[in-house]
Design a protein around this motif. Structure first.
Motif, PDB file in Angstrom:
ATOM      1  N   GLY A   1       8.377  -1.881  -3.105  1.00  0.00           N
ATOM      2  CA  GLY A   1       8.870  -2.270  -1.780  1.00  0.00           C
ATOM      3  C   GLY A   1       9.826  -1.722  -1.184  1.00  0.00           C
TER       4      GLY A   1
ATOM      5  N   GLN B   1       2.560   0.520   9.399  1.00  0.00           N
ATOM      6  CA  GLN B   1       2.575   0.519   7.537  1.00  0.00           C
ATOM      7  C   GLN B   1       3.381  -0.558   7.248  1.00  0.00           C
ATOM      8  OE1 GLN B   1       2.536   4.661   6.119  1.00  0.00           O
ATOM      9  NE2 GLN B   1       1.818   5.483   7.885  1.00  0.00           N
TER      10      GLN B   1
ATOM     11  N   ARG C   1       3.088  -4.198   4.858  1.00  0.00           N
ATOM     12  CA  ARG C   1       3.503  -4.281   3.837  1.00  0.00           C
ATOM     13  C   ARG C   1       4.647  -5.644   3.985  1.00  0.00           C
ATOM     14  NH1 ARG C   1       4.615  -1.781  -1.211  1.00  0.00           N
ATOM     15  NH2 ARG C   1       5.737  -3.123  -2.464  1.00  0.00           N
TER      16      ARG C   1
END
Length: 461
Positions: A416, A450, A454
């Motif tokens: 991440g 995007q 996440r």
């Protein structure tokens, strides 16, 4: 489809073109400029055409770019083009006398000739004649290095050649043969060779579709690496490759020569920590660029069409800088790019090192007088002067629509964390006692979507 025997004939004919390169080298050449004094419509105003002397000098430079020995350059003023010879009878006779006196083997006419005009002038001059389109095609044929470049050049050349079927470098009394660059199929087999050319063009078009598909995959791969793209455009010999080398510390061919660069080159450049861009160098533009070449190189110029920022590099030390700039803007318009979109287009006034102190002060004053959003950047790609200002201007364009977000990446989420760095520009970073990483990131609106997928708990600010 062509058969094995026809493939062998094509290979043999193209091999003869290599011999023509040797014949062409140092050929005694006369460059003729059939110019008229005129005005033309520029971008938003009436702009004077470049001077006849400058146009002739450019044409001679094109000839020298392929090692022709330019013995003489001549301006043949003409009021109206003649269907049979382009030039009037008196001018034709005058040029023929020059060609005979100077033992000229090639006459370059800096204009577009019809096949009939070309053949009639060859008979009158007793020398080979090529026009501006043929000369540019020959240069492109010499410069192309990538598979796509060579395919595009050959396709454009064959389209030009198909209606002419004449040999370019050999003496007129010799049997004509070969259809490599600047060579033509044998006159005794015109219909056969015209079919061969069409078959070859069909195969080239099919090969280019595959090459374009491969380029699309490469571009898609670059898009997954979220670097914005910056493309260099400009008139040929404006200093694009020198600027590219200065910004990227690369070693792209950069010479004081027309069309030194043909195949596009791309490198990653770090403008500042956290802001990397892909910088692309492209083929130089030129006035009266053959429409066949614009069409053939459209795939190559997709890097320009899709670029986030376009740098229009101009040679401000050139006497025809204004006219050259107009030519570039005309071609950009043909590519579907709005030359008035200053959020995307930056004018780079290059070669400041060649100006006198007074000229430099005047140029700086003109640039400073423009509105901030369209203000040119005065630079010297040779000395590096002004490049820090240019980098800031690029950064301002790229970050104009970016927003600040605060993101918390859980401890141990290396994937991440890597994704955040890939999506945007990390401005601040800290970690709490549990190992969670707090980031302040600047993102474009497209990348923000995007990121939120996440990290849905991210917040602006």
């Amino acid at each position: 489809m062509t058969g094995p025997s026809e493939d062998g004939r094509i290979a043999a004919l193209k091999a003869k073109a290599d011999d023509e390169y040797a014949i062409a080298a140092n050929t005694r050449t006369l460059v003729v400029g059939p110019y008229r004094t005129r005005f033309r419509k520029g971008i938003g105003e009436l702009a004077p055409s470049r001077s006849s002397a400058a146009r002739l000098d450019e044409a001679a430079g094109l000839a020298r770019a392929i090692d022709l020995n330019v013995i003489r350059s001549f301006i043949a003023a003409t009021d109206a083009p003649r269907p049979a010879t382009l030039l009037g009878k008196g001018k034709v006779e005058e040029i023929a006398a020059m060609a005979q006196a100077d033992e000229i083997g090639l006459v370059v006419i800096d204009a577009a000739l019809t096949p009939v005009q070309q053949r009639n002038l060859e008979k009158a001059f007793t020398a080979k004649v090529i026009d501006r389109t043929g000369l540019i095609l020959e240069i492109f044929g010499r410069r192309a290095r990538t598979r796509e470049g060579t395919l595009q050049v050959e396709l454009a050349h064959l389209g030009y050649q198909k209606s002419r079927l004449v040999r370019s470098w050999t003496h007129l009394e010799r049997q004509r043969g070969g259809f490599g660059f600047m060579g033509g199929p044998g006159e005794t087999q015109i219909e056969t060779d015209r079919r061969l050319i069409q078959d070859r063009m069909t195969r080239l078009e099919r090969d280019l579709v595959q090459v374009k598909r491969t380029r699309g995959l490469h571009r898609a791969g670059r898009e997954r690496i979220p670097y914005p793209t910056v493309a260099l455009v400009g008139y040929t010999n404006a200093g694009k490759s020198t600027l590219f080398n200065r910004l990227t510390r690369a070693d792209v061919l950069a010479k004081d020569m027309l069309f030194a660069t043909l195949d596009p080159t791309a490198r990653v450049v770090k403008l500042k920590p956290g802001l990397d861009v892909i910088l692309s160098d492209t083929v130089g533009f030129i006035s009266d660029l053959p429409t066949t070449l614009i069409a053939a190189f459209r795939a190559t110029l997709e890097d320009v069409i899709l670029a986030d920022v376009i740098l229009h590099v101009r040679d401000m030390a050139h006497e025809d800088a204004q006219a050259q700039g107009e030519d570039v803007l005309t071609i950009l318009t043909e590519l579907g790019i709005n030359p008035g979109d200053h959020r995307r287009l930056i004018e780079v006034w290059n070669k400041a090192d060649l100006l006198s102190p007074d000229q430099r002060l005047r140029l700086d004053a003109i640039a400073a007088g423009r509105p901030e959003e369209s203000r040119p950047v005065v630079v010297s790609a040779v000395t590096g002067d002004g490049l820090d200002i240019l980098s800031s201007a690029i950064e301002a364009r790229l970050t104009a629509d970016r927003q600040r977000w605060r993101i918390t990446v859980p401890a141990g989420d290396g994937e991440g964390l890597s994704a955040v760095y890939g999506l945007g520009e990390v401005m601040e970073r800290s970690a709490d006692e549990d190992g969670n990483v707090e980031l302040s990131v600047r993102l474009s609106a497209a990348k923000a979507g995007q990121m939120l997928r996440r990290f849905p708990m991210a917040r602006q600010g």
